[in-house]
Design an enzyme around this catalytic site. Structure first.
Site, PDB file in Angstrom:
ATOM      1  N   HIS A 371       0.760  -1.134   0.021  1.00 42.81           N
ATOM      2  CA  HIS A 371      -0.088  -0.030   0.081  1.00 42.81           C
ATOM      3  C   HIS A 371       0.879   1.338  -0.128  1.00 42.81           C
ATOM      4  O   HIS A 371       0.679   2.279  -0.861  1.00 42.81           O
ATOM      5  CB  HIS A 371      -1.012   0.184   1.288  1.00 42.81           C
ATOM      6  N   CYS A 372       1.878   1.241   0.632  1.00 43.10           N
ATOM      7  CA  CYS A 372       2.918   2.422   0.619  1.00 43.10           C
ATOM      8  C   CYS A 372       3.388   2.755  -0.494  1.00 43.10           C
ATOM      9  O   CYS A 372       4.016   3.861  -0.785  1.00 43.10           O
ATOM     10  CB  CYS A 372       3.990   2.233   1.832  1.00 43.10           C
TER      11      CYS A 372
END
Length: 383
Positions: A371-372
């Site tokens: 996600h990052c």
């Protein structure tokens, strides 16, 4: 004031402490150019909506890790992970990856022709934090520039990433929304129906927003994002470079349903397990923007003795998954039982999507996850 390592998240694998490297950085002022739209002064902006990640995407934005000053000898391996992630996401939706002009050709070779590599100066791979947060505003796509500052100037090399949001919006001709708040995209999680989840540690923070109270910041977030309800968690201060982003703690699976990161059973209690316990208490009594209580589903971490990744900064959390068109991408850590359990929990709560496990040990060793490393641009607005 403490100094920090380049890692974006430090998760203790044992009771051992965390080694910290000294890093500085010049303060970065918010952009203040004439075309910037400033939200009106009171409440949520009418007609503005921050959509949920499971809604339609036009594309995914990513960034090519550029600097040996940040990654040192790990850089080739981290690039391999990013290229693999970009290729996997591109199987489901368009991927635009930004790379420094002198590195663009090599990035294109690594990612393949299905990924669009755009020459644009970047410093690191954390597109979730450096790309603008997109909102719908009366049917028009706009981007909120949260004035990326290297996580409160903890990372020395971040000048290109500070300018990335404005450069992206200009190149894609997307209107820019200005805000006085300094934050990162990983700070925020939404159900697309007006509810925002935030850790206090990452936003009500003197490195980012000196002198601003939580109430003041909440008001600005409502204006910028169009949300009407903010649920705050304590988070963890000064133990990692992000000050505990919410996207490694709590994620929405649907309106009224959240997934909560949980330490591996029997793991030593530390600041991160206490943070999860505090978040669980908050969620037990919380209601969303529509007044619904929240159903909490625990998403346990793998056994730290069975995972393949290593390093004090390694993030062994499944909660940092990414929802794309018709797919969900989740880390595969090497604990077969835990990997399978996490995939089944996600399959149950995201029906109709392919659950795609990916080995990202090199990215995770830097303190982040899938996600990052990704940032969605909304596609067709939800009805």
């Amino acid at each position: 004031m403490s100094d920090f390592s380049p890692s974006r998240r430090t998760v203790l694998r044992s009771a051992a402490g965390v080694g910290l490297l000294a890093l500085g950085g010049a303060a970065c002022a918010p952009f203040d150019d004439e075309p910037t739209e400033q939200p009106p002064p009171q409440g949520a902006t009418p007609g503005r909506r921050f959509g949920a990640e499971w809604e339609s995407h036009a594309r995914t934005f990513m960034a090519w890790p550029a600097s040996t000053g940040i990654w040192d000898s790990q850089l080739p391996d981290v690039r391999q992970d990013i290229a693999g992630l970009a290729r996997a996401v591109a199987g489901y939706e368009p991927v635009v990856l930004f790379a420094r002009p002198e590195q663009a050709e090599a990035a294109q070779r690594a990612c393949g022709s299905q990924v669009e590599v755009v020459p644009l100066a970047v410093d690191d791979l954390w597109a979730r934090d450096t790309v603008p947060v997109f909102v719908e505003d009366s049917g028009t796509l706009k981007g909120v520039d949260f004035n990326f500052s290297g996580w409160g100037n903890k990372q020395k090399e971040h000048g290109n990433d500070t300018r990335l949001a404005a450069a992206l919006l200009e190149s894609h001709r997307i209107p820019r929304i200005g805000t006085p708040v300094v934050a990162e995209g990983g700070s925020f999680e939404t159900d697309g129906q007006g509810t925002l989840l935030v850790t206090e540690s990452s936003v009500v923070n003197e490195r980012r927003n000196p002198g601003r109270s939580r109430d003041e910041i909440e008001g600005e977030l409502k204006k910028a994002l169009g949300v009407t309800k903010v649920i705050w968690f304590a988070g963890v201060r000064d133990q990692d470079i992000t000050d505990a982003h919410v996207d490694c703690l709590v994620r929405f699976a649907a309106p009224g349903v959240v997934l909560l990161d949980q330490p591996f059973p029997g793991a030593p209690e530390d600041v991160w397990s206490r943070s999860a316990a505090q978040a669980k208490e908050v969620l037990r009594d919380a209601t969303d923007a529509n007044g619904r209580p929240l159903e909490v589903i625990e998403l346990p971490q793998p056994d730290p003795d069975r995972i393949t990744g290593r390093g004090d900064a390694f993030v062994s959390s499944y909660i940092n998954f990414y929802v794309a068109n018709k797919a969900l991408f989740v880390p595969r850590f090497g604990d077969g039982d835990a990997d399978a359990r996490a995939q089944q929990i996600l399959r149950d709560h995201f029906p109709g999507r392919d659950i795609v496990p990916l080995k990202i040990d090199n990215i995770a060793s830097g303190g982040g996850g899938i996600h990052c490393s990704t940032h969605d641009q909304p596609g067709t607005p939800a009805s």
